[in-house]
Design a protein around this motif. Structure first.
Motif, PDB file in Angstrom:
ATOM      1  N   ARG A  49     -30.670  11.003  10.048  1.00  0.00           N
ATOM      2  CA  ARG A  49     -30.847  11.071   8.595  1.00  0.00           C
ATOM      3  C   ARG A  49     -30.565   9.684   8.034  1.00  0.00           C
ATOM      4  O   ARG A  49     -29.725   8.956   8.578  1.00  0.00           O
ATOM      5  N   LEU A  50     -31.247   9.320   6.968  1.00  0.00           N
ATOM      6  CA  LEU A  50     -31.079   8.004   6.358  1.00  0.00           C
ATOM      7  C   LEU A  50     -30.390   8.136   5.012  1.00  0.00           C
ATOM      8  O   LEU A  50     -30.538   9.142   4.318  1.00  0.00           O
ATOM      9  N   GLY A  51     -29.638   7.108   4.652  1.00  0.00           N
ATOM     10  CA  GLY A  51     -28.949   7.118   3.371  1.00  0.00           C
ATOM     11  C   GLY A  51     -28.345   5.770   3.052  1.00  0.00           C
ATOM     12  O   GLY A  51     -28.575   4.777   3.741  1.00  0.00           O
ATOM     13  N   VAL A  52     -27.552   5.758   1.978  1.00  0.00           N
ATOM     14  CA  VAL A  52     -26.913   4.536   1.493  1.00  0.00           C
ATOM     15  C   VAL A  52     -25.402   4.778   1.432  1.00  0.00           C
ATOM     16  O   VAL A  52     -24.953   5.830   0.962  1.00  0.00           O
ATOM     17  N   VAL A  53     -24.622   3.802   1.895  1.00  0.00           N
ATOM     18  CA  VAL A  53     -23.161   3.913   1.871  1.00  0.00           C
ATOM     19  C   VAL A  53     -22.684   3.935   0.422  1.00  0.00           C
ATOM     20  O   VAL A  53     -23.011   3.037  -0.362  1.00  0.00           O
ATOM     21  N   GLU A  54     -21.937   4.975   0.063  1.00  0.00           N
ATOM     22  CA  GLU A  54     -21.348   5.094  -1.269  1.00  0.00           C
ATOM     23  C   GLU A  54     -19.965   4.453  -1.305  1.00  0.00           C
ATOM     24  O   GLU A  54     -19.625   3.762  -2.251  1.00  0.00           O
ATOM     25  N   ILE A 106     -16.492   7.031   5.978  1.00  0.00           N
ATOM     26  CA  ILE A 106     -17.696   6.461   5.359  1.00  0.00           C
ATOM     27  C   ILE A 106     -18.416   7.575   4.614  1.00  0.00           C
ATOM     28  O   ILE A 106     -18.844   8.567   5.221  1.00  0.00           O
ATOM     29  N   THR A 107     -18.536   7.416   3.300  1.00  0.00           N
ATOM     30  CA  THR A 107     -19.259   8.390   2.482  1.00  0.00           C
ATOM     31  C   THR A 107     -20.665   7.861   2.267  1.00  0.00           C
ATOM     32  O   THR A 107     -20.850   6.717   1.832  1.00  0.00           O
ATOM     33  N   VAL A 108     -21.660   8.686   2.603  1.00  0.00           N
ATOM     34  CA  VAL A 108     -23.059   8.275   2.544  1.00  0.00           C
ATOM     35  C   VAL A 108     -23.825   9.237   1.644  1.00  0.00           C
ATOM     36  O   VAL A 108     -23.675  10.453   1.753  1.00  0.00           O
ATOM     37  N   LYS A 109     -24.640   8.667   0.761  1.00  0.00           N
ATOM     38  CA  LYS A 109     -25.555   9.477  -0.052  1.00  0.00           C
ATOM     39  C   LYS A 109     -26.891   9.494   0.677  1.00  0.00           C
ATOM     40  O   LYS A 109     -27.545   8.459   0.824  1.00  0.00           O
ATOM     41  N   LEU A 110     -27.235  10.680   1.172  1.00  0.00           N
ATOM     42  CA  LEU A 110     -28.478  10.822   1.920  1.00  0.00           C
ATOM     43  C   LEU A 110     -29.681  10.687   0.997  1.00  0.00           C
ATOM     44  O   LEU A 110     -29.576  10.885  -0.220  1.00  0.00           O
ATOM     45  N   ASP A 111     -30.824  10.371   1.584  1.00  0.00           N
ATOM     46  CA  ASP A 111     -32.039  10.190   0.790  1.00  0.00           C
ATOM     47  C   ASP A 111     -32.377  11.424  -0.035  1.00  0.00           C
ATOM     48  O   ASP A 111     -32.952  11.315  -1.117  1.00  0.00           O
ATOM     49  N   GLY A 112     -31.994  12.597   0.414  1.00  0.00           N
ATOM     50  CA  GLY A 112     -32.237  13.830  -0.325  1.00  0.00           C
ATOM     51  C   GLY A 112     -31.245  14.074  -1.451  1.00  0.00           C
ATOM     52  O   GLY A 112     -31.336  15.057  -2.175  1.00  0.00           O
ATOM     53  N   GLY A 113     -30.233  13.190  -1.601  1.00  0.00           N
ATOM     54  CA  GLY A 113     -29.259  13.309  -2.675  1.00  0.00           C
ATOM     55  C   GLY A 113     -27.915  13.893  -2.256  1.00  0.00           C
ATOM     56  O   GLY A 113     -26.942  13.823  -3.007  1.00  0.00           O
ATOM     57  N   LYS A 114     -27.830  14.492  -1.087  1.00  0.00           N
ATOM     58  CA  LYS A 114     -26.581  15.100  -0.619  1.00  0.00           C
ATOM     59  C   LYS A 114     -25.595  14.016  -0.186  1.00  0.00           C
ATOM     60  O   LYS A 114     -25.973  13.009   0.397  1.00  0.00           O
ATOM     61  N   LEU A 115     -24.294  14.254  -0.462  1.00  0.00           N
ATOM     62  CA  LEU A 115     -23.231  13.345  -0.023  1.00  0.00           C
ATOM     63  C   LEU A 115     -22.579  13.902   1.234  1.00  0.00           C
ATOM     64  O   LEU A 115     -22.277  15.098   1.302  1.00  0.00           O
ATOM     65  N   VAL A 116     -22.363  13.040   2.230  1.00  0.00           N
ATOM     66  CA  VAL A 116     -21.646  13.420   3.438  1.00  0.00           C
ATOM     67  C   VAL A 116     -20.613  12.342   3.733  1.00  0.00           C
ATOM     68  O   VAL A 116     -20.786  11.182   3.366  1.00  0.00           O
TER      69      VAL A 116
END
Length: 151
Positions: free
Chosen positions: A41-46, A112-122
């Protein structure tokens, strides 16, 4: 002289125990994880927060400590005193060995908190073997039970 041998044995035991710690590194894979398909899954580090990952408690530390403590304790007194010293030394050594194993295998980690491309935070916690900054694009690789963050 005998005390020096006991202390040296304890130091060797703790060193060996700390080398047995399993890795929670983002770049380390177990033998079972190799050659298995994983989801990406792809995302951006929050956000990134430094944490402590507790050490292992495998039983090796207490066992080694009990042996060393028992030997050291048996050098106290004669006859029954020696036996009592061995028992008490073994108990104290086991407790000390467990503490030494946990401290010796403790690791610095990152949450590491990541906001996935779909908007979900993990949020994923792993060893701090790779640097991450808020705003960076990252991949989360997961096999269903283990996840890791990579660049």
């Amino acid at each position: 002289m005998r005390l020096i041998t006991v202390v040296a044995s304890a130091a060797v035991a703790v060193t060996l125990v700390s080398g047995c710690a399993p890795s929670m590194s983002g770049g380390a894979y177990t033998r079972d994880q190799a050659r298995k398909e994983q989801n990406v899954r792809l995302g951006v580090v929050e956000s990134v927060r430094q944490v402590q990952i507790e050490g292992t408690r495998s039983g090796i530390g207490p066992a080694a400590g009990a042996v060393v403590g028992g030997i050291a304790g048996s050098t106290i007194g004669q006859g029954r005193g020696s036996a009592v010293g061995a028992v008490l030394g073994g108990v104290a050594g086991g407790v000390a060995g467990q503490a030494a194993e946990e401290v010796g295998t403790r690791k610095t980690g990152l949450e590491i908190t990541v906001k996935l491309d779909g908007g979900k935070l993990v949020a994923i916690t792993q060893e701090a073997d790779e640097a991450f900054k808020p705003g960076e694009r990252v991949r989360i690789i997961s096999d269903g039970s283990t996840s890791r963050v990579t660049h």
